[in-house]
Write an enzyme that holds these catalytic residues in place. Structure first.
Site, PDB file in Angstrom:
ATOM      1  N   ASP A   1     -28.705  -8.699 -27.348  1.00  0.00           N
ATOM      2  CA  ASP A   1     -28.992  -9.418 -26.111  1.00  0.00           C
ATOM      3  C   ASP A   1     -30.161 -10.371 -26.330  1.00  0.00           C
ATOM      4  OD1 ASP A   1     -29.331  -9.820 -23.092  1.00  0.00           O
ATOM      5  OD2 ASP A   1     -27.806  -8.246 -23.141  1.00  0.00           O
TER       6      ASP A   1
ATOM      7  N   HIS B   1     -32.598 -10.788 -19.332  1.00  0.00           N
ATOM      8  CA  HIS B   1     -31.300 -10.107 -19.329  1.00  0.00           C
ATOM      9  C   HIS B   1     -31.310  -8.839 -20.180  1.00  0.00           C
ATOM     10  CE1 HIS B   1     -26.933  -9.592 -20.159  1.00  0.00           C
ATOM     11  NE2 HIS B   1     -26.761 -10.180 -18.989  1.00  0.00           N
TER      12      HIS B   1
END
Length: 309
Positions: free
Chosen positions: A62, A95
């Site tokens: 990520d 995120h």
């Protein structure tokens, strides 16, 4: 030097929802922290007396992680920054921190508790501050997770086009016993999901609303293995803060957390995990014309199915 065929991949998230004060939008409170609605809805707290995901290692490919977040600092182990290998995989987007919080936050008194609060997060930064990555860095991230013998690989992102090298990396991880979990995408498509969720070796995840219905933005169809909470999910954010996001990315994190609970109780192969989750969802889903349809994630049912494997 990057190859011309090295395409861009974007994170699977919908519009962010402005965060409310820390104590807002939670369903219940326990002595060790607050429980976001998604963690509550899947029944994770019912399982914590049996499993908290202890020592299960989760690679989160990520945007990195907020190392100083009070709810995550006890859950983080070594990771890698594929954009700059000389520095730690610090999150400059938010995120990755949000995903890690849903999986394994360990808030004690004023923070939040994730699905598997004793699982270990290994941040793999492949995405930049804009939520964009090259597929070559994602492949390198998958390979890193395999080389470091992680148990679960969480991939909350998607791409529309098939990439044979990405498929090869996924298959290599699968045959090395790594459980790969990926988001189906947020285009509202009814018969198709993104890659890598479309690969059969991957646990493909769709999103649910708070009412337990398939979210309008979630891709769906026969390639989905299970649905999990993905609407206005409250989790950790940059600077020690908290934020709400909606998307199949958030749903994927809930599934990775439940798999950590399962693996902490029993060693299982990726196929056994996927089969157990599908059987678990079958007991919650309706049938149309005799066809199987994926259903809701439920930690208690998943643990029971795991023990039957």
């Amino acid at each position: 030097m990057r190859l011309e065929a090295d395409t861009r991949v974007t994170l699977s998230k919908t519009k962010a929802v402005k965060a409310l004060p820390k104590r807002a939008r939670i369903q219940s409170s326990v002595r060790t922290g607050t429980i976001p609605w998604g963690v509550e809805q899947i029944g994770a707290p019912e399982i914590w007396s049996k499993s908290v995901g202890k020592n299960i290692r989760v690679g989160v490919i990520d945007t990195g992680i907020d190392y100083k977040h009070p709810d995550l600092k006890n859950s983080i182990s070594h990771g890698i920054n594929l954009l700059n290998r000389r520095v730690l995989p610090y999150d400059d987007n938010g995120h990755g921190t949000h995903i890690a919080g849903t999986i394994a936050a360990t808030g004690r008194y004023s923070g939040i508790v994730g699905v598997a609060p004793r699982a270990i997060i290994h941040p793999v930064k492949a995405f930049d501050q804009h939520g964009s990555a090259y597929v070559s860095d994602i492949i390198a991230g998958i390979d890193w997770c395999v080389q470091n013998d992680l148990d679960i690989i969480n991939m909350s992102f998607g791409m529309k086009t098939y990439n044979p090298t990405l498929e090869q990396a996924v298959m290599n991880a699968y045959y090395n016993g790594k459980v790969i979990v990926a988001s189906s995408g947020n285009d509202g498509r009814k018969k198709s999901v993104d890659y890598p969720a479309r690969f059969p070796q991957v646990v493909s995840v769709g999103a649910l609303t708070r009412l337990g219905r398939i979210a309008p933005f979630s891709n769906r169809g026969k390639q989905i293995d299970i649905y999990a909470p993905g609407e206005r999910v409250y989790s950790a954010w940059l600077g020690g803060k908290y934020h709400e996001l909606s998307g199949t990315s958030m749903a994927t994190a809930h599934v990775s957390g439940v798999i950590a609970l399962m693996l902490a109780l029993k060693k299982m192969s990726p196929q056994q995990i996927k089969s157990a989750l599908r059987r678990c969802s079958l007991s919650l889903a309706k049938r149309e014309g005799g066809r199987w349809r994926p259903g809701h994630l439920n930690a208690r049912r998943a643990i029971r199915e795991a023990r039957q494997e």
